[in-house]
Design a protein around this motif. Structure first.
Motif, PDB file in Angstrom:
ATOM      1  N   ALA A   1       0.838  -1.208   0.000  1.00  0.00           N
ATOM      2  CA  ALA A   1       0.000   0.000   0.000  1.00  0.00           C
ATOM      3  C   ALA A   1       0.870   1.254   0.000  1.00  0.00           C
ATOM      4  O   ALA A   1       0.544   2.256  -0.652  1.00  0.00           O
ATOM      5  CB  ALA A   1      -0.918  -0.016   1.217  1.00  0.00           C
ATOM      6  N   THR A   2       1.995   1.207   0.703  1.00  0.00           N
ATOM      7  CA  THR A   2       2.918   2.345   0.704  1.00  0.00           C
ATOM      8  C   THR A   2       3.509   2.569  -0.681  1.00  0.00           C
ATOM      9  O   THR A   2       3.654   3.710  -1.142  1.00  0.00           O
ATOM     10  CB  THR A   2       4.034   2.114   1.725  1.00  0.00           C
ATOM     11  OG1 THR A   2       3.454   1.915   3.025  1.00  0.00           O
ATOM     12  CG2 THR A   2       4.986   3.291   1.778  1.00  0.00           C
TER      13      THR A   2
ATOM     14  N   THR B   1       9.004   7.194   3.876  1.00  0.00           N
ATOM     15  CA  THR B   1       9.719   6.947   5.132  1.00  0.00           C
ATOM     16  C   THR B   1       9.463   5.534   5.645  1.00  0.00           C
ATOM     17  O   THR B   1      10.378   4.867   6.137  1.00  0.00           O
ATOM     18  CB  THR B   1       9.290   7.976   6.178  1.00  0.00           C
ATOM     19  OG1 THR B   1       9.588   9.297   5.691  1.00  0.00           O
ATOM     20  CG2 THR B   1      10.019   7.757   7.493  1.00  0.00           C
ATOM     21  N   LYS B   2       8.223   5.061   5.522  1.00  0.00           N
ATOM     22  CA  LYS B   2       7.886   3.726   6.005  1.00  0.00           C
ATOM     23  C   LYS B   2       8.693   2.652   5.264  1.00  0.00           C
ATOM     24  O   LYS B   2       9.189   1.696   5.882  1.00  0.00           O
ATOM     25  CB  LYS B   2       6.389   3.466   5.833  1.00  0.00           C
ATOM     26  CG  LYS B   2       5.927   2.122   6.387  1.00  0.00           C
ATOM     27  CD  LYS B   2       4.464   1.882   6.089  1.00  0.00           C
ATOM     28  CE  LYS B   2       3.575   2.848   6.818  1.00  0.00           C
ATOM     29  NZ  LYS B   2       2.133   2.521   6.645  1.00  0.00           N
TER      30      LYS B   2
ATOM     31  N   LEU C   1      13.186  -1.368   5.329  1.00  0.00           N
ATOM     32  CA  LEU C   1      14.389  -2.003   4.781  1.00  0.00           C
ATOM     33  C   LEU C   1      15.577  -1.833   5.722  1.00  0.00           C
ATOM     34  O   LEU C   1      16.422  -2.731   5.830  1.00  0.00           O
ATOM     35  CB  LEU C   1      14.710  -1.411   3.414  1.00  0.00           C
ATOM     36  CG  LEU C   1      13.740  -1.767   2.288  1.00  0.00           C
ATOM     37  CD1 LEU C   1      14.157  -1.109   0.981  1.00  0.00           C
ATOM     38  CD2 LEU C   1      13.652  -3.271   2.098  1.00  0.00           C
ATOM     39  N   ALA C   2      15.654  -0.686   6.397  1.00  0.00           N
ATOM     40  CA  ALA C   2      16.752  -0.489   7.359  1.00  0.00           C
ATOM     41  C   ALA C   2      16.638  -1.481   8.511  1.00  0.00           C
ATOM     42  O   ALA C   2      17.647  -2.016   8.992  1.00  0.00           O
ATOM     43  CB  ALA C   2      16.740   0.946   7.876  1.00  0.00           C
TER      44      ALA C   2
ATOM     45  N   ASP D   1      10.028   9.238  12.408  1.00  0.00           N
ATOM     46  CA  ASP D   1      10.675   9.856  11.256  1.00  0.00           C
ATOM     47  C   ASP D   1      11.640   8.863  10.628  1.00  0.00           C
ATOM     48  O   ASP D   1      11.793   7.730  11.089  1.00  0.00           O
ATOM     49  CB  ASP D   1      11.416  11.134  11.684  1.00  0.00           C
ATOM     50  CG  ASP D   1      10.466  12.155  12.285  1.00  0.00           C
ATOM     51  OD1 ASP D   1       9.313  12.218  11.816  1.00  0.00           O
ATOM     52  OD2 ASP D   1      10.876  12.855  13.230  1.00  0.00           O
ATOM     53  N   ARG D   2      12.309   9.300   9.599  1.00  0.00           N
ATOM     54  CA  ARG D   2      13.267   8.429   8.921  1.00  0.00           C
ATOM     55  C   ARG D   2      14.435   8.130   9.846  1.00  0.00           C
ATOM     56  O   ARG D   2      15.026   9.033  10.439  1.00  0.00           O
ATOM     57  CB  ARG D   2      13.763   9.101   7.636  1.00  0.00           C
ATOM     58  CG  ARG D   2      14.781   8.260   6.861  1.00  0.00           C
ATOM     59  CD  ARG D   2      14.941   8.775   5.460  1.00  0.00           C
ATOM     60  NE  ARG D   2      13.702   8.609   4.699  1.00  0.00           N
ATOM     61  CZ  ARG D   2      13.572   8.938   3.419  1.00  0.00           C
ATOM     62  NH1 ARG D   2      14.593   9.457   2.765  1.00  0.00           N
ATOM     63  NH2 ARG D   2      12.428   8.767   2.804  1.00  0.00           N
TER      64      ARG D   2
END
Length: 560
Positions: free
Chosen positions: A202-203, A231-232, A237-238, A251-252
């Motif tokens: 969805a993102t 950002t999501k 992935l991070a 936040d990021r």
């Protein structure tokens, strides 16, 4: 209108269709008649439409919809698969897998090839047979519906946030992996994975690519990549790769600078893949354009595009063509250049040197660039050149017809040198001497440090002249100059008319930037012709200052 076709058969099919439709008006005329002898005529399309009700395909479809076909196989399928696996064992199976099982049972029991059987028919028959005992769920990320037992305590719908759907697909989906969960813990783990994947999907659907067309250099920067990557998605992935342990940040998340670009690259790959190449990202556009201009290889671009790293070669050509069209539609001055700011123009020849049979007919043109020091944030945006926002309609155009170049003819005159200036040379050198006092001392210090050997040291580790002055300047770094490309003059600069056009365009640019004078840099071949023209034109003499290229100046210095 199409012509009539004569009946060439006994008309049995037409008569049978009329009886099936109970068309008494037509039966009154056809029953007991020889259709060929009475010369019955009809439109071919009308005939096909009328008799379709008695064809095999229509009857087959009607039987499928009514549930008459494959009744023995369907009974066994309901007992052994639906009742035992879905209702009793709580399995979750895609409907196309159930369809394949049903087709195999038809082949084994009734020895009939039912490979064309549709998911929609099986779904309808299962609804008629089991009612509310089973339910069909379609996650947004899947084309295929999931079939499972319906229970009051089942929280799958709430966990997945899946809505019931009655839409029926007529396409044959490829066989996918069966989702079988024989315990509540395994099923819950699977549902959580689907839930996470659906959130990321969805993102990706909401993410926006590069909207401007054609994208310019400022649209293809790292900062622009940060802006368009959600950002999501970046945080997900991070966390997946273990590059961040900050699970509470809204936040990021912060990651190391050397891996941020890699994460942004993967994020853009996912955006590009999920949209099937419709969402353009800075990475895919800039990489394709860079490979084209560095190698010129369409095969290499095709390989990178096949791996999902850049746009296709045709899209690169469309991008390049749109940039050229935008440049041609402008007023001759690139955007972003400020008025009343010192500016330098550089003109030089650009010879492609194609191979021809006679050696003639090769491409010779003249290119120019404009250079202006970036004054930083203190520059008023209202003083910037507003000519860049030229709208270009997005199209599939990949080639461009070169427009004719307006060459200003130069008519030769008797040669004469420049007029005597009234400047006081001694006063000029005296003023320059005061301004150059500190730089001269720095150069002397550099020369002494380079020539004097320090006792006890094997070699002198002093940097070059540029590095030496950078060390002395400390943290003061001059801003990067802005560079823009000027429209190409499709003519060789060895012609005086071309040089006259160069000087005329330089004056026009000075007028647009509200400059009384402007510096023009060129090589020795153009310089000699430009000076000859300049001495005969008062406006060129007052407003244009010529500078030889640094390489040419160095050659003259070495000869002296």
């Amino acid at each position: 209108m199409k012509g009539l076709v004569a009946c060439e058969t006994d008309g049995h099919t037409l008569l049978k269709a009329a009886e099936f439709r109970k068309d008494e008006k037509l039966l009154l005329q056809l029953r007991g008649q020889d259709l060929v002898s009475i010369e019955v005529k009809y439109h071919k399309s009308c005939y096909q439409s009328y008799v379709r009700c008695v064809t095999y395909s229509y009857q087959k479809k009607t039987e499928e919809e009514s549930g008459i076909m494959y009744a023995p196989s369907f009974k066994k399928f309901c007992d052994e698969v639906v009742q035992r696996r879905l209702i009793d064992n709580d399995e979750v199976v895609p409907i196309n897998v159930l369809k394949n099982i049903f087709i195999k049972m038809i082949n084994d029991i009734e020895d009939i090839d039912a490979s064309s059987y549709k998911n929609m028919y099986l779904k309808k028959r299962l609804k008629q047979r089991f009612g509310d005992k089973i339910k069909f769920l379609r996650p947004h990320m899947q084309k295929c519906e999931l079939v499972m037992a319906h229970k009051e305590s089942d929280s799958g719908g709430r966990i997945l946030n899946i809505t019931h759907t009655d839409s029926e697909s007529e396409e044959d989906e490829a066989e996918s992996q069966s989702f079988a969960a024989h315990s509540n813990s395994q099923q819950h783990e699977m549902l959580e994975m689907i839930h996470s994947a659906m959130n990321i999907h969805a993102t990706l659907e909401k993410a926006q690519g590069v909207a401007a067309w054609p994208p310019r250099a400022e649209d293809l920067t790292i900062q622009r990549s940060r802006d368009i990557v959600p950002t999501k998605l970046f945080n997900f992935l991070a966390w997946c790769t273990g590059l961040s342990q900050d699970f509470h940040s809204q936040d990021r998340v912060d990651v190391q600078a050397d891996v941020e670009n890699k994460l942004l690259s993967i994020c853009q790959d996912m955006m590009f893949l999920s949209s099937q190449g419709r969402k353009l990202t800075p990475k895919h556009l800039s990489l394709g354009m860079a490979v084209r201009h560095v190698t010129g290889s369409s095969s290499l671009i095709g390989l990178l595009n096949g791996l999902g790293h850049c746009v296709s070669h045709s899209k690169v050509l469309e991008h390049d063509t749109a940039l050229a069209i935008q440049q041609l539609h402008g007023d001759g001055l690139p955007p972003g250049f400020c008025q009343e700011v010192f500016t330098t123009l550089v003109w030089d020849n650009n010879d492609f040197g194609e191979e021809t049979l006679s050696g003639k007919g090769t491409t010779h043109n003249t290119n120019g660039i404009v250079i202006q020091r970036n004054l930083g944030d203190d520059t008023d945006d209202n003083d910037s050149n507003p000519s860049i926002s030229v709208a270009v309609t997005k199209s599939k155009q990949r080639t461009l017809q070169v427009p004719p170049t307006n060459i200003i003819e130069y008519h030769g005159r008797p040669r004469h040198g420049p007029a005597l200036s009234g400047f006081n040379v001694d006063e000029i050198f005296q003023n320059q001497g005061r301004e150059q006092k500190i730089p001269l001392k720095k150069d002397l210090a550099f020369w002494l440090c380079k020539t004097v050997q320090v006792e006890g040291e094997e070699c002198n580790l002093l940097p070059s002249w540029t590095g030496f002055n950078q060390k002395l300047s400390g943290s003061v770094t001059p801003p990067v100059s802005k560079i823009g490309y000027l429209p190409v003059i499709d003519a060789s600069p060895t012609d005086k008319s071309t040089v006259n056009t160069i000087l005329s365009r330089s004056v026009d640019i000075a007028n647009k930037l509200s400059l009384q004078s402007i510096v023009v840099t060129m090589d020795q071949a153009i310089y000699s012709k430009a000076q000859e023209i300049r001495w005969q034109n008062e406006e060129y003499t007052q407003r244009l200052f010529y500078v030889l290229e640094s390489f040419t100046q160095l050659c003259h210095f070495c000869l002296q």
